[in-house]
Write an enzyme that holds these catalytic residues in place. Structure first.
Site, PDB file in Angstrom:
ATOM      1  N   HIS A 153       7.094   6.870  42.243  1.00  0.00           N
ATOM      2  CA  HIS A 153       6.126   7.114  43.327  1.00  0.00           C
ATOM      3  C   HIS A 153       6.764   7.799  44.533  1.00  0.00           C
ATOM      4  CE1 HIS A 153       2.944   4.962  41.326  1.00  0.00           C
ATOM      5  NE2 HIS A 153       3.679   3.864  41.230  1.00  0.00           N
ATOM      6  N   ASP A 187       4.111   4.876  32.698  1.00  0.00           N
ATOM      7  CA  ASP A 187       3.780   3.750  33.576  1.00  0.00           C
ATOM      8  C   ASP A 187       2.256   3.734  33.759  1.00  0.00           C
ATOM      9  OD1 ASP A 187       5.377   1.997  35.929  1.00  0.00           O
ATOM     10  OD2 ASP A 187       3.329   2.580  36.485  1.00  0.00           O
ATOM     11  N   HIS A 189       0.658   3.393  36.366  1.00  0.00           N
ATOM     12  CA  HIS A 189       0.286   4.069  37.619  1.00  0.00           C
ATOM     13  C   HIS A 189       0.737   5.529  37.579  1.00  0.00           C
ATOM     14  CE1 HIS A 189       0.910  -0.271  38.658  1.00  0.00           C
ATOM     15  NE2 HIS A 189      -0.282  -0.073  39.183  1.00  0.00           N
ATOM     16  N   ASP A 276       4.021  -1.825  32.668  1.00  0.00           N
ATOM     17  CA  ASP A 276       2.843  -2.438  33.287  1.00  0.00           C
ATOM     18  C   ASP A 276       1.550  -2.021  32.593  1.00  0.00           C
ATOM     19  OD1 ASP A 276       3.274   0.091  34.289  1.00  0.00           O
ATOM     20  OD2 ASP A 276       3.327  -0.520  36.400  1.00  0.00           O
ATOM     21  N   TYR A 315       5.567  -5.908  35.374  1.00  0.00           N
ATOM     22  CA  TYR A 315       5.662  -7.022  36.328  1.00  0.00           C
ATOM     23  C   TYR A 315       5.409  -8.391  35.715  1.00  0.00           C
ATOM     24  CZ  TYR A 315       5.935  -2.957  39.145  1.00  0.00           C
ATOM     25  OH  TYR A 315       6.366  -1.755  39.622  1.00  0.00           O
TER      26      TYR A 315
END
Ligand SMILES: [Zn+2]
Length: 341
Positions: A153, A187, A189, A276, A315
Site C-alpha cells: 500500500h 492480497d 486488498h 487475507d 491476519y
C-alpha cells in the site's frame, strides 16, 4: 527454497488503530511472523535465514527522498507514543515540510501509526524483499521474503494500509534492471502503492486481484478502469471481485491475470503474497480455503519464470502458518531446471 525472514520486528507493535471513527485492536502485529514461521518450520526443503539489515540506497528509486527522510527522522523523534495524523491536507501543493507531529501530508489513513521502531522494522522487511530478489537475480528459481510490516500500500510518498516501504516494488525495481518484470498481487486488498509506483512504466507490468474497492480498503483505487498512464498505459490491470469470492470463482480470474502478465514475456515474477483472502481472515471477506493456496501456487508456477514471493497481508494468526505451508508446497519440490510445469 531460501526464505529471507525480517523477524517479528517487536519494536513495531501498533497498540491500536482507528477504524470507522473507533479505536480498534491492531491486526498487523509481530505475532503474524511467528505464526508464518511456525507453519513452515518442519519443511526441510526450506532454508530460513534472517535477512541482513543493510543500507538501502536503492529505496530512493521507488520512494521520494523527502518522504524517506521524514519517516526516519520522525521515528527517531518518537518515544513511547503511537503517532496518528489528525488532519489530512485538503491540497498537497504546500512547499512547507510536514510537521513531525502531523504526518497527514505523507499518510492516507488512520490504521497505520508511526512508532519509534517503525522505520527500522520497515527497513528490515525491505531488506528481506531485496535479498530475495538478489537471490533470484543470481539464478535461484524461487525465494520468499517472509515478514512484516507489509508494503504494497506504500506509494512513492505516502504510507497507509499498514505499509511504509514497498518491498514488492523494491524487488520488482531491482529485477527490472535485468529484464521485464511481472507483478501479481494476490492480497485481498488492492496493491495501490505498487500500482502507483509503476503506473507510468513499461518495464514492470502489474496485476492485482482483490476485493472490490467499492466496499473494501483502500476504497479509492483498484478499479478495473485503472490501466496505467503515459508510456505505462495498458501496463496495469485490476481484477476487483465481490465479497465472498471462493476458490471456484477465483481460479479463472487468476488464470486470466497470469495470461495477461505472460504477454509481456517477463523474465521475473514478483508475487505480493497476502493470505487475507482466506475464508477465516478477520478483515478480508473472501472465502478461499487453505487447500486452494496450493492450487494458486501451482497455477502461478506455470508461468515458469524465476519468482520472488513478498509477504503482504493475512491476519488470522490461527491460519497464517497453514496458508504459507499450502502455498509453498508446489514451489519447493522442484526448482530451476525443471520445465515440466
Ligand atoms: Zn491485505
Amino acid at each position: 527454497m531460501r526464505v529471507f525472514a525480517s523477524g517479528p520486528n517487536e519494536n513495531h507493535r501498533p497498540p491500536y488503530e482507528f477504524s470507522g471513527g473507533r479505536v480498534e485492536r491492531a491486526w498487523e502485529i509481530p505475532d503474524r511472523v511467528t505464526a508464518l514461521l511456525d507453519g513452515i518450520a518442519g519443511d526441510s526443503r526450506l532454508t530460513i535465514e534472517q535477512a541482513t539489515l543493510a543500507k538501502l540506497d536503492c529505496l530512493h528509486e521507488i520512494h521520494d527522498p523527502d518522504y524517506l527522510a521524514f519517516l526516519k527522522e520522525t521515528c527517531e523523534y518518537l518515544k513511547d507514543e503511537a503517532l496518528f495524523p489528525s488532519v489530512f491536507p485538503y491540497r498537497s501543493d504546500s512547499t512547507r515540510r510536514p510537521n513531525r507531529r502531523q504526518p497527514g501530508e505523507y499518510c492516507f489513513d488512520t490504521h497505520t501509526p508511526l512508532l519509534a521502531g517503525t522505520f527500522e522494522a520497515a527497513c528490515r522487511m525491505a531488506c528481506a524483499a531485496l535479498q530475495a530478489a538478489e537471490a533470484i537475480a543470481r539464478g535461484e528459481q524461487f525465494a520468499y521474503a517472509l515478514g512484516r510490516p507489509p508494503g504494497h500500500h506504500a506509494e512513492r510518498a505516502k504510507y497507509g494500509g499498514y505499509s511504509y516501504l514497498n518491498g514488492t516494488a523494491l524487488a520488482a525495481n531491482t529485477l527490472a534492471k535485468l529484464g521485464p518484470v511481472a507483478v501479481l498481487d494476490v492480497d485481498v486488498h488492492h496493491g495501490n502503492g505498487t500500482q502507483h509506483i509503476f503506473y507510468e512504466r513499461t518495464d514492470v507490468r502489474t496485476a492485482s486481484i482483490h476485493g472490490d474497492p467499492t466496499n473494501l480498503f483502500p476504497y479509492f483505487s483498484g478499479y478495473a478502469e485503472e490501466s496505467g498512464t503515459g508510456r505505462g498505459l495498458d501496463c496495469n490491470r485490476n481484477f476487483p471481485l465481490q465479497p465472498g469470492t471462493g476458490d471456484r470463482d477465483y481460479q479463472p480470474v487468476l488464470e486470466t491475470a497470469l495470461e495477461w502478465l505472460s504477454k509481456a514475456r517477463p523474465a521475473f515474477l514478483v508475487v505480493a503474497l497476502g493470505f487475507d483472502t482466506h475464508e477465516l481472515d478477520p478483515i478480508g471477506g473472501f472465502k478461499l480455503t487453505t487447500k486452494y493456496f496450493t492450487r494458486m501456487a501451482a497455477t502461478i508456477r506455470q508461468l515458469n519464470v524465476p519468482t520472488v514471493l513478498v509477504q503482504e497481508g493475512g491476519y488470522s494468526l490461527q491460519h497464517l502458518g497453514e496458508c504459507a505451508a499450502a502455498f509453498l508446497q508446489p514451489l519447493t519440490f522442484m526448482e530451476r531446471g525443471d520445465n515440466s510445469a
